[in-house]
Design a protein around this motif. Structure first.
Motif, PDB file in Angstrom:
ATOM      1  N   GLY A  14       0.792  -1.208   0.000  1.00  0.00           N
ATOM      2  CA  GLY A  14       0.000   0.000   0.000  1.00  0.00           C
ATOM      3  C   GLY A  14       0.833   1.270   0.000  1.00  0.00           C
ATOM      4  O   GLY A  14       0.476   2.257   0.626  1.00  0.00           O
ATOM      5  N   ILE A  15       1.998   1.216  -0.671  1.00  0.00           N
ATOM      6  CA  ILE A  15       2.799   2.429  -0.793  1.00  0.00           C
ATOM      7  C   ILE A  15       3.051   2.692  -2.264  1.00  0.00           C
ATOM      8  O   ILE A  15       2.844   1.827  -3.103  1.00  0.00           O
ATOM      9  CB  ILE A  15       4.164   2.298  -0.063  1.00  0.00           C
ATOM     10  N   ASP A  16       3.491   3.913  -2.565  1.00  0.00           N
ATOM     11  CA  ASP A  16       3.832   4.239  -3.953  1.00  0.00           C
ATOM     12  C   ASP A  16       5.110   3.531  -4.313  1.00  0.00           C
ATOM     13  O   ASP A  16       5.940   3.244  -3.459  1.00  0.00           O
ATOM     14  CB  ASP A  16       4.044   5.752  -4.111  1.00  0.00           C
ATOM     15  N   MET A  17       5.252   3.267  -5.612  1.00  0.00           N
ATOM     16  CA  MET A  17       6.516   2.734  -6.094  1.00  0.00           C
ATOM     17  C   MET A  17       7.605   3.747  -5.774  1.00  0.00           C
ATOM     18  O   MET A  17       7.443   4.916  -6.060  1.00  0.00           O
ATOM     19  CB  MET A  17       6.391   2.678  -7.601  1.00  0.00           C
ATOM     20  N   PRO A  18       8.697   3.320  -5.155  1.00  0.00           N
ATOM     21  CA  PRO A  18       9.765   4.275  -4.934  1.00  0.00           C
ATOM     22  C   PRO A  18      10.363   4.689  -6.273  1.00  0.00           C
ATOM     23  O   PRO A  18      10.979   3.890  -6.954  1.00  0.00           O
ATOM     24  CB  PRO A  18      10.775   3.494  -4.093  1.00  0.00           C
ATOM     25  N   ALA A  30      17.356   1.153   4.947  1.00  0.00           N
ATOM     26  CA  ALA A  30      16.316   0.894   5.947  1.00  0.00           C
ATOM     27  C   ALA A  30      15.680   2.206   6.384  1.00  0.00           C
ATOM     28  O   ALA A  30      14.468   2.299   6.607  1.00  0.00           O
ATOM     29  CB  ALA A  30      16.917   0.178   7.150  1.00  0.00           C
ATOM     30  N   TRP A  31      16.480   3.228   6.484  1.00  0.00           N
ATOM     31  CA  TRP A  31      15.980   4.532   6.917  1.00  0.00           C
ATOM     32  C   TRP A  31      14.994   5.085   5.901  1.00  0.00           C
ATOM     33  O   TRP A  31      14.046   5.765   6.227  1.00  0.00           O
ATOM     34  CB  TRP A  31      17.181   5.478   7.077  1.00  0.00           C
ATOM     35  N   ARG A  32      15.242   4.740   4.620  1.00  0.00           N
ATOM     36  CA  ARG A  32      14.428   5.272   3.550  1.00  0.00           C
ATOM     37  C   ARG A  32      13.209   4.378   3.278  1.00  0.00           C
ATOM     38  O   ARG A  32      12.257   4.817   2.617  1.00  0.00           O
ATOM     39  CB  ARG A  32      15.297   5.347   2.289  1.00  0.00           C
ATOM     40  N   ALA A  33      13.223   3.138   3.772  1.00  0.00           N
ATOM     41  CA  ALA A  33      12.142   2.203   3.440  1.00  0.00           C
ATOM     42  C   ALA A  33      10.825   2.682   4.023  1.00  0.00           C
ATOM     43  O   ALA A  33      10.781   3.301   5.083  1.00  0.00           O
ATOM     44  CB  ALA A  33      12.473   0.821   3.983  1.00  0.00           C
ATOM     45  N   ARG A  34       9.743   2.360   3.307  1.00  0.00           N
ATOM     46  CA  ARG A  34       8.458   2.819   3.800  1.00  0.00           C
ATOM     47  C   ARG A  34       7.494   1.684   4.109  1.00  0.00           C
ATOM     48  O   ARG A  34       6.331   1.910   4.383  1.00  0.00           O
ATOM     49  CB  ARG A  34       7.833   3.782   2.791  1.00  0.00           C
ATOM     50  N   ASP A  35       7.965   0.441   3.998  1.00  0.00           N
ATOM     51  CA  ASP A  35       7.118  -0.644   4.481  1.00  0.00           C
ATOM     52  C   ASP A  35       7.910  -1.480   5.489  1.00  0.00           C
ATOM     53  O   ASP A  35       9.139  -1.534   5.451  1.00  0.00           O
ATOM     54  CB  ASP A  35       6.565  -1.497   3.334  1.00  0.00           C
ATOM     55  N   PHE A  36       7.153  -2.103   6.403  1.00  0.00           N
ATOM     56  CA  PHE A  36       7.756  -2.735   7.572  1.00  0.00           C
ATOM     57  C   PHE A  36       8.741  -3.832   7.189  1.00  0.00           C
ATOM     58  O   PHE A  36       9.870  -3.865   7.663  1.00  0.00           O
ATOM     59  CB  PHE A  36       6.643  -3.298   8.459  1.00  0.00           C
ATOM     60  N   GLY A  80       3.403  -4.196   5.224  1.00  0.00           N
ATOM     61  CA  GLY A  80       2.731  -3.131   4.516  1.00  0.00           C
ATOM     62  C   GLY A  80       3.275  -1.791   4.960  1.00  0.00           C
ATOM     63  O   GLY A  80       4.270  -1.726   5.678  1.00  0.00           O
ATOM     64  N   SER A  81       2.602  -0.762   4.501  1.00  0.00           N
ATOM     65  CA  SER A  81       3.121   0.585   4.702  1.00  0.00           C
ATOM     66  C   SER A  81       3.286   0.914   6.176  1.00  0.00           C
ATOM     67  O   SER A  81       2.467   0.530   7.007  1.00  0.00           O
ATOM     68  CB  SER A  81       2.169   1.582   4.061  1.00  0.00           C
ATOM     69  N   LEU A  82       4.354   1.640   6.487  1.00  0.00           N
ATOM     70  CA  LEU A  82       4.572   2.074   7.866  1.00  0.00           C
ATOM     71  C   LEU A  82       3.481   3.035   8.305  1.00  0.00           C
ATOM     72  O   LEU A  82       3.153   3.135   9.485  1.00  0.00           O
ATOM     73  CB  LEU A  82       5.944   2.741   7.989  1.00  0.00           C
ATOM     74  N   ALA A  83       2.879   3.740   7.322  1.00  0.00           N
ATOM     75  CA  ALA A  83       1.843   4.713   7.666  1.00  0.00           C
ATOM     76  C   ALA A  83       0.597   4.022   8.219  1.00  0.00           C
ATOM     77  O   ALA A  83      -0.175   4.619   8.962  1.00  0.00           O
ATOM     78  CB  ALA A  83       1.485   5.541   6.441  1.00  0.00           C
ATOM     79  N   ASN A  84       0.401   2.749   7.860  1.00  0.00           N
ATOM     80  CA  ASN A  84      -0.786   2.035   8.336  1.00  0.00           C
ATOM     81  C   ASN A  84      -0.639   1.538   9.767  1.00  0.00           C
ATOM     82  O   ASN A  84      -1.562   0.936  10.295  1.00  0.00           O
ATOM     83  CB  ASN A  84      -1.071   0.822   7.447  1.00  0.00           C
ATOM     84  N   ALA A 106       8.005   3.093  16.213  1.00  0.00           N
ATOM     85  CA  ALA A 106       7.490   2.831  17.556  1.00  0.00           C
ATOM     86  C   ALA A 106       6.558   3.946  18.008  1.00  0.00           C
ATOM     87  O   ALA A 106       5.524   3.685  18.622  1.00  0.00           O
ATOM     88  CB  ALA A 106       8.646   2.671  18.533  1.00  0.00           C
ATOM     89  N   SER A 107       6.909   5.205  17.690  1.00  0.00           N
ATOM     90  CA  SER A 107       6.045   6.285  18.169  1.00  0.00           C
ATOM     91  C   SER A 107       4.721   6.279  17.417  1.00  0.00           C
ATOM     92  O   SER A 107       3.690   6.635  17.981  1.00  0.00           O
ATOM     93  CB  SER A 107       6.758   7.627  18.034  1.00  0.00           C
ATOM     94  N   SER A 108       4.749   5.817  16.151  1.00  0.00           N
ATOM     95  CA  SER A 108       3.478   5.822  15.419  1.00  0.00           C
ATOM     96  C   SER A 108       2.510   4.784  15.987  1.00  0.00           C
ATOM     97  O   SER A 108       1.313   4.907  15.812  1.00  0.00           O
ATOM     98  CB  SER A 108       3.715   5.567  13.927  1.00  0.00           C
ATOM     99  N   PHE A 109       3.030   3.773  16.691  1.00  0.00           N
ATOM    100  CA  PHE A 109       2.132   2.801  17.321  1.00  0.00           C
ATOM    101  C   PHE A 109       1.177   3.489  18.303  1.00  0.00           C
ATOM    102  O   PHE A 109       0.075   3.023  18.539  1.00  0.00           O
ATOM    103  CB  PHE A 109       2.926   1.754  18.116  1.00  0.00           C
ATOM    104  N   TYR A 110       1.655   4.580  18.904  1.00  0.00           N
ATOM    105  CA  TYR A 110       0.863   5.207  19.976  1.00  0.00           C
ATOM    106  C   TYR A 110       0.101   6.433  19.501  1.00  0.00           C
ATOM    107  O   TYR A 110      -0.473   7.147  20.298  1.00  0.00           O
ATOM    108  CB  TYR A 110       1.780   5.532  21.158  1.00  0.00           C
ATOM    109  N   HIS A 111       0.137   6.675  18.157  1.00  0.00           N
ATOM    110  CA  HIS A 111      -0.669   7.772  17.634  1.00  0.00           C
ATOM    111  C   HIS A 111      -2.131   7.390  17.676  1.00  0.00           C
ATOM    112  O   HIS A 111      -2.494   6.253  17.409  1.00  0.00           O
ATOM    113  CB  HIS A 111      -0.275   8.061  16.180  1.00  0.00           C
TER     114      HIS A 111
END
Lengths: 147, 483
Positions: free
Chosen positions: A125-129, B281-287, B340-344, B415-420
């Motif tokens: 569920g993310i955009d293609m990098p 890893a810093w740039r990755a956006r999924d877990f 999936g996305s870290l935002a989720n 970790a902080s997003s877990f508590y949002h």
């Protein structure tokens, strides 16, 4: 007269280099797999050559007569094992290539990789990098596709 | 004494019998695999106190080395053989449609992984390595999605490339020495392999076996495979299989290759691994891909640690490796529901408070926050790096520090997003009790080892000093040929 050893060693290193070139430079999956097969063949030949001596006979005692000049049987046994492993992996690779072809309809690895990255991104569920190296036309096409 | 061979033989035999057992009773087939792994783990554990100060060499079939095949069990080998059995048991592929095939493959993985750890012979190492590789292709592709096939075939190409390079390295070693027995090689190495050919052989084998250990240039498969494979399998590959490949490389370094250049090559590749892994890893956006890239960084630290010469390097590297062995599988178990996305992941602590707490514990230990074992392992590496008084090793120390800062940043962002608290999106589902129980077990082990850190460190130091003692290896395998 060419030295047989020189020819054989050049063949081994040549196969290894052709194999590596095939893996690195080809985009077609089947060609890459053949590159792997050639690389393995080169490595096997090199292993055989490790103890190869010109004019040596097989280390088999026939009718109680021990040959004077015998070849070392160990690398030959090892290469047999390595060839069997190589064939098994070749079959597995080709069957996986078949599954990839059925799924994506292509064997071009650039495209396969693109589709796979897209699938992973969609699942997550993310955009293609978007790579900064991608040409502007590719990025534009991607944006059109997502729009 | 010969019962150690059962660690290899029992899972392999059972794996091939499993389809037959399945015909008789599906129930029996489902439980045979875990049962066998419990038995092999018990054999391994009961063997530990017997091992004492001296290692054991087993001549299979009663043939003396160098003709016969040797299994060599010192504490380090037994430790990793045990980790393979216990790790496969904890991460048993319990879900998915084709249970029989997955159980069979997992058993072969356990058997050949133990074989890899115990082998005392270069060619057997190659064969077991290929066996582990082939089995892992089957396990990775278990989801049968298009993406998993594509990832598997790309992994297969990198892995076969590496195996062929390793075989080339073995050919070079055999050409120079005429033997494949590690003990005999160790005796011949100072005269026969202390040259350019030896160095070339080492680099070929380092790259070849480094594929599984996520070494820098040959780790392109890591993010794709860990994102598409079942999470338990990813945990097994990142946690256990990568350490087995590392064990082989350490053995080669201790016994055969003593050139300072060999250590430098490994140090440089390790530094590059930490830099690229942590930045990605810093740039990755999924877990999943975040922890996949972070595992590249962690293995980079291990390569840096093992490149420290002498017993100190083996001790430091072993400490980091054992810590990672516990933490990473637990991380992947948590990833089962969080992929999936870290935002989720916002608000995940509401549905899975224990999971969130475990993640924070594991993250703290990975970064290296004082009371936890991860701190002591990293401290040990840093002290020994600085003690080398060499600018390249200092660079390694700085890179590890920088990597820890990046780790702190990206792990705590999660970790902080877990508590949002968010009202617009639903937090991810709670973890399955099975996954959570296994992860908690590993987390509890981590906390317990924080309290027992001194006796534990003594024990690991004993393991390391035994593993780093090359003469002990030679004498155990070949008592008559004293150097």
């Amino acid at each position: 007269m060419l030295d047989t050893g020189l020819v054989l060693y050049s063949a081994a290193f040549g196969l290894i280099l052709i194999g590596i070139a095939g893996i690195v430079l080809s985009a077609h999956l089947v060609r890459i797999i053949f590159g792997v097969a050639l690389l393995e063949a080169g490595a096997n030949l090199l292993l055989l050559l490790a103890t190869w001596r010109e004019g040596a006979s097989a280390p088999i005692i026939v009718a109680g007569r021990v040959p004077e000049f015998m070849a070392d049987p160990v690398p030959q046994a090892l290469v047999l094992t390595a060839i069997v492993i190589g064939v098994g992996i070749l079959a597995l690779a080709l069957s996986l290539a078949l599954r990839v072809q059925r799924a994506y309809g292509t064997l071009d690895m650039h495209e396969v990789r693109q589709r796979m990255e897209q699938e992973i991104a969609d699942q997550a569920g993310i955009d293609m990098p978007a790579s900064s190296h991608a040409p502007a036309a590719v990025q534009a096409a991607r944006q059109e596709g997502s729009a | 004494m010969n019962q150690l061979a059962l660690l290899v033989a029992l899972p392999l035999i059972t794996a091939f019998l499993l389809p037959v057992i399945n015909r008789v009773s599906t129930f029996a087939a489902r439980w045979t695999g875990p049962l066998v792994l419990v038995i092999t783990s018990a054999i391994g554990i009961s063997f530990w106190p017997q091992l004492g100060d001296s290692a054991v060499a087993i001549e299979l079939g009663g043939f003396r080395p160098p003709l016969g095949i040797t299994l060599y069990a010192d504490k380090m080998a037994l430790l990793f053989a045990l980790a393979t059995s216990i790790g496969t048991l904890l991460l048993w592929p319990s879900r998915g449609e084709d249970k029989l095939r997955q159980s069979t493959l997992a058993l072969i993985l356990a058997g050949s992984g133990s074989g890899l750890a115990l082998s005392g012979d270069l060619f057997n190492i190659y064969v077991f390595y290929e066996l582990v590789a082939v089995v892992s292709y089957g396990l990775i592709a278990a989801r049968s999605t298009a993406g998993s096939f594509a990832a598997t075939v790309r992994y297969l190409i990198v892995s076969s490339f590496g195996a062929a390079l390793a075989l080339t390295g073995i050919a070079l070693v055999y050409q120079a020495t005429g033997t494949l027995n590690l003990a005999q090689l160790s005796q011949l190495a100072p005269t026969h392999l202390n040259n350019l050919q030896g160095l070339a052989a080492f680099v070929l084998m380092l790259i070849g076996f480094g594929v599984k250990a996520e070494l820098f240039p040959v780790n392109t498969w890591v993010p794709e495979v860990y994102a598409t494979a079942p999470t338990r399998i990813s945990g097994l590959l990142a946690g256990v299989v990568s350490k087995l490949a590392l064990l082989i490389i350490v053995r080669l370094l201790v016994l055969i290759f003593h050139q300072p250049e060999a250590l430098t090559v490994m140090l440089v590749l390790g530094i590059l691994g930490v830099v690229t892994g942590e930045l990605a890893a810093w740039r990755a956006r999924d877990f999943n891909r975040m922890i996949a890239f972070s595992s590249i960084g962690q293995l980079g630290i291990m390569f840096i640690a093992f490149s420290i010469p002498g017993e100190a390097g083996v001790f430091a590297g072993l400490a980091v490796a054992l810590h990672h062995l516990v933490v990473k599988p637990a991380m992947f178990l948590l990833a089962e529901r969080w992929q999936g996305s870290l935002a989720n992941l916002a608000g995940a602590a509401r549905t899975s408070p224990l999971g969130a707490a475990l993640f924070i514990l594991l993250a703290l230990s990975l970064i290296g926050v004082p009371p936890l074992p991860g701190f002591w392992a990293k401290l040990l590496v840093m002290i020994n790096l600085v003690a080398q008084e060499n600018s390249l090793y200092m660079l390694g120390a700085w890179v590890i520090m920088g990597g820890a800062a990046l780790e702190a940043n990206y792990l705590f962002r999660v970790a902080s997003s877990f508590y949002h608290r968010t009202d617009e999106q639903t937090p991810p589902a709670a973890h399955r009790p099975g996954d959570l129980a296994t992860a908690s077990l590993l987390g509890a082990g981590l906390v317990a080892s924080a309290f027992l850190i001194m006796p534990l460190a003594d024990e690991i130091e004993g393991v390391a000093s035994q593993a780093a003692d090359k003469n002990h290896y030679v004498q155990t395998v070949n008592p008559e040929q004293l150097p």
